[in-house]
Design a protein around this motif. Sequence first.
Motif, PDB file in Angstrom:
ATOM      1  N   MET A   1      14.445   7.115  -3.638  1.00  7.64           N
ATOM      2  CA  MET A   1      13.319   7.665  -4.419  1.00  7.64           C
ATOM      3  C   MET A   1      12.018   7.056  -3.904  1.00  7.64           C
ATOM      4  SD  MET A   1      12.817   7.905  -8.558  1.00  7.64           S
ATOM      5  CE  MET A   1      13.343   6.205  -8.868  1.00  7.64           C
ATOM      6  N   HIS A   2      10.962   7.877  -3.890  1.00  7.93           N
ATOM      7  CA  HIS A   2       9.637   7.414  -3.465  1.00  7.93           C
ATOM      8  C   HIS A   2       8.588   7.953  -4.424  1.00  7.93           C
ATOM      9  CE1 HIS A   2       6.253   6.322  -0.917  1.00  7.93           C
ATOM     10  NE2 HIS A   2       7.090   5.786  -0.039  1.00  7.93           N
ATOM     11  N   ASN A   3       7.568   7.143  -4.675  1.00  2.00           N
ATOM     12  CA  ASN A   3       6.466   7.610  -5.528  1.00  2.00           C
ATOM     13  C   ASN A   3       5.612   8.646  -4.793  1.00  2.00           C
ATOM     14  OD1 ASN A   3       3.545   6.228  -4.827  1.00  2.00           O
ATOM     15  ND2 ASN A   3       5.262   5.007  -4.058  1.00  2.00           N
ATOM     16  N   MET A   4       4.964   9.510  -5.560  1.00  2.00           N
ATOM     17  CA  MET A   4       4.207  10.627  -5.007  1.00  2.00           C
ATOM     18  C   MET A   4       2.844  10.717  -5.696  1.00  2.00           C
ATOM     19  SD  MET A   4       5.454  14.618  -4.765  1.00  2.00           S
ATOM     20  CE  MET A   4       5.760  14.686  -6.539  1.00  2.00           C
ATOM     21  N   PRO A   5       1.811  10.062  -5.145  1.00  7.26           N
ATOM     22  CA  PRO A   5       0.469  10.159  -5.726  1.00  7.26           C
ATOM     23  C   PRO A   5      -0.058  11.596  -5.670  1.00  7.26           C
ATOM     24  CG  PRO A   5       0.625   8.328  -4.192  1.00  7.26           C
ATOM     25  CD  PRO A   5       1.858   9.149  -4.006  1.00  7.26           C
TER      26      PRO A   5
ATOM     27  N   HIS B   1      -3.938   7.893  -2.648  1.00  4.28           N
ATOM     28  CA  HIS B   1      -2.765   8.137  -1.821  1.00  4.28           C
ATOM     29  C   HIS B   1      -2.285   6.850  -1.151  1.00  4.28           C
ATOM     30  CE1 HIS B   1      -2.251  12.444  -2.250  1.00  4.28           C
ATOM     31  NE2 HIS B   1      -3.563  12.531  -2.296  1.00  4.28           N
ATOM     32  N   ILE B   2      -1.032   6.888  -0.727  1.00 12.08           N
ATOM     33  CA  ILE B   2      -0.411   5.720  -0.111  1.00 12.08           C
ATOM     34  C   ILE B   2      -1.059   5.394   1.232  1.00 12.08           C
ATOM     35  CG2 ILE B   2       1.792   6.028  -1.300  1.00 12.08           C
ATOM     36  CD1 ILE B   2       2.863   7.385   1.210  1.00 12.08           C
TER      37      ILE B   2
ATOM     38  N   GLY C   1       0.792  -1.218   0.000  1.00 13.68           N
ATOM     39  CA  GLY C   1       0.000   0.000   0.000  1.00 13.68           C
ATOM     40  C   GLY C   1       0.824   1.266   0.000  1.00 13.68           C
ATOM     41  N   CYS C   2       2.141   1.138  -0.198  1.00  8.72           N
ATOM     42  CA  CYS C   2       3.008   2.316  -0.219  1.00  8.72           C
ATOM     43  C   CYS C   2       3.869   2.371  -1.474  1.00  8.72           C
ATOM     44  CB  CYS C   2       3.889   2.337   1.031  1.00  8.72           C
ATOM     45  SG  CYS C   2       4.588   3.954   1.419  1.00  8.72           S
TER      46      CYS C   2
END
Length: 391
Positions: A161-165, A358-359, A100-101
């Motif tokens: 790096m992280h995804n950004m909804p 969103h995460i 979920g993230c």
Amino acid sequence: MKILPELKELHSEMTEWRHRIHKHPETAFEEYETSDFVAEKLESFGIEVHRGLAKTGVVGTLKNGSGNRAIGLRADMDALDLQELNEFEHRSQVDGKMHGCGHDGHTVMLLGAAKHLAETKNFDGTVRFIFQPAEENVAGGRVMISDGLFEKFPVDSVYGMHNMPGHEVGTFAVRKGPIMASADFFEARVIGVGGHGAFPHQTTDPVVISAEIIQAWQNIVSRNVDPLQSAVVTVAQIHGGHTGNVIPEDVVMSGTTRAFDPAVQDMIENRMRQLAVGIAEAHGAKCEFKYDRRYAPTINTADETDLAVAAATELVGDVNVNKDVTPVMGAEDFSWMLRERPGCYIMIANGAGEGSCHIHNPNYDFNDEILPLGANYWVQLTEQILTREAN
């Protein structure tokens, strides 16, 4: 967007990898199947593999040329304790756990980059592909550091790096300095003298004392923190008593604090302890106070952020790279790696509009569309940094 043709061709295979990982989520320090998959892929690419740091961590090493510079590229692998509500074919097959993230996507983007870099070797130096377990809740990054990550696998700098909804695909966001907050967790046990609720004068009431402590803690942010700084003190749980006519023997409070500045982090811990112990003693009670510094502030160093910006700009253009994104009070254990080495943590947009989510939401899913872009960012960053040594 400028995406390498080879990574475009790899898109469908990367999507398959991501769906496989998504179907089989594993949480902190139990990423056995995931780490097996990662290690097998790295070995098939011809990359040297080491396993066992932080129990399920995987580190791949790829060397080329004669350069003596080394960089670390990190992806997190763990899932959340969350029941997935999606109905698509690749939904979680494990009850009560889901990606979920977006760590499944993070893992696959780094695997895609590893495959390309191993095939092309268009760099001079060493790349460490760091696949980290247990980012959620228990700070597996800190454990990798304590297990000797950078002593065993030296790097000059490290990148995450992280995804950004909620942001349009094809954009990145980053900033120099703090980008995410610390996340510390506390527990305070107020020990008084219990008794009959009708005779409070015969007790030392830990409930009333706890209420006074909570009120005093809220003044830390408003009266001890510089108004130009940011901080949070949240009491999230209070437990005490079992019935309405008995004053309990003790009350336990727990929660979290957040800050961007390590000095503010120090002050919060000290003031919380002073107030809790002092107020309890003033009322003839005791207080046992525990404080866990689980996540440090995530602080990007200036030069390495410039390199990350340059890599992202090369792919999506200057207008699509936000270089001064607003920092958030969420936390990230990549911060422990940044405490040891200079580096940068960047956000890659996961999509906006209808269908985006969103995460940490049971309806979330990583956007497969950005897999080649994320992989290309890692490739661009690596070739950009490690080519400089040769020049």
